[in-house]
Scaffold this active site. Sequence first.
Site, PDB file in Angstrom:
ATOM      1  N   GLU A   1       0.804  -1.216   0.000  1.00 60.84           N
ATOM      2  CA  GLU A   1       0.000   0.000   0.000  1.00 60.84           C
ATOM      3  C   GLU A   1       0.844   1.276   0.000  1.00 60.84           C
ATOM      4  O   GLU A   1       0.329   2.352  -0.299  1.00 60.84           O
ATOM      5  CB  GLU A   1      -0.950  -0.003   1.194  1.00 60.84           C
ATOM      6  CG  GLU A   1      -1.992  -1.102   1.117  1.00 60.84           C
ATOM      7  CD  GLU A   1      -2.804  -1.271   2.395  1.00 60.84           C
ATOM      8  OE1 GLU A   1      -3.946  -1.751   2.302  1.00 60.84           O
ATOM      9  OE2 GLU A   1      -2.297  -0.930   3.482  1.00 60.84           O
TER      10      GLU A   1
ATOM     11  N   MET B   1      -9.132  -2.540   8.832  1.00 55.61           N
ATOM     12  CA  MET B   1      -8.589  -2.915  10.133  1.00 55.61           C
ATOM     13  C   MET B   1      -7.732  -1.841  10.811  1.00 55.61           C
ATOM     14  O   MET B   1      -7.136  -2.114  11.847  1.00 55.61           O
ATOM     15  CB  MET B   1      -7.771  -4.211   9.983  1.00 55.61           C
ATOM     16  CG  MET B   1      -8.594  -5.388   9.482  1.00 55.61           C
ATOM     17  SD  MET B   1      -7.621  -6.905   9.226  1.00 55.61           S
ATOM     18  CE  MET B   1      -7.192  -7.345  10.906  1.00 55.61           C
TER      19      MET B   1
ATOM     20  N   ASP C   1     -12.538  -5.939  -2.198  1.00 56.84           N
ATOM     21  CA  ASP C   1     -13.416  -7.110  -2.108  1.00 56.84           C
ATOM     22  C   ASP C   1     -14.764  -6.659  -1.591  1.00 56.84           C
ATOM     23  O   ASP C   1     -14.961  -5.510  -1.212  1.00 56.84           O
ATOM     24  CB  ASP C   1     -12.812  -8.185  -1.196  1.00 56.84           C
ATOM     25  CG  ASP C   1     -12.655  -7.700   0.238  1.00 56.84           C
ATOM     26  OD1 ASP C   1     -13.620  -7.809   1.003  1.00 56.84           O
ATOM     27  OD2 ASP C   1     -11.563  -7.199   0.584  1.00 56.84           O
TER      28      ASP C   1
END
Length: 230
Positions: A11, A174, A198
């Site tokens: 990321e 998260m 997703d």
Amino acid sequence: MIGIIGAMEEEVASLKEAMEIQEMAEYASMNFCKGTLCGKDVVIVKSGIGKVNAAVCAQVLVDKYEVDILINTGVAGSLDASIDIGDIVISTDAVQHDVDATTFGDPVGQVPNMDVFAFPADQTLVEKAKAANEKVNPEIQTFVGRVASGDQFVADQKVKDRIVNHFGALCTEMEGASIAHAAYLNKVSCVIIRAISDKADNSAQMDYPDFERRAIKQNVRVVKELLTTL
């Protein structure tokens, strides 16, 4: 100074490759890269996965680098059928969906003794991030709304439904809410920018590896464009 946090190396790798690194340092077992990106002074760091890692990372950025803006970049699971893989979600606020002190009369998600339920994003950052995505990723959709975070990779429809029913969030991940929590305590501006990788249901295992890469590329473009406006 602007702090940019991603949970995984994937990321932040492209952002670090594009920046001019002036200094590298390790704090709390995390590697902080200080330098310039898109003409701005930045510190880019991989926090590691989960709320504690992300909160510790945010606090180091505040204490050691005196950042006044925190940007959380990464991927997330969609909680809304209209938000497709590859779309971008920008936080208005963030909640911790796995906090439960209802025994003491608090609503699910309320951190006890905090004066807010959801940790707000900076409105100017939200507007600029939205405009940035519309400019550099015109082929995808931009959504602005609540982000729900917890120490759980959501891949179950029942869990997804519970988060939606309690919080009305657009996506789940998260780290974001813990970064927003740290920003709130330190009175630092913050925004979460998440690309959907997703659908946060039982299709996640099948979709995730392929779509993660695409989502990260789109998010990197947003972050770079946002930086030019700050």
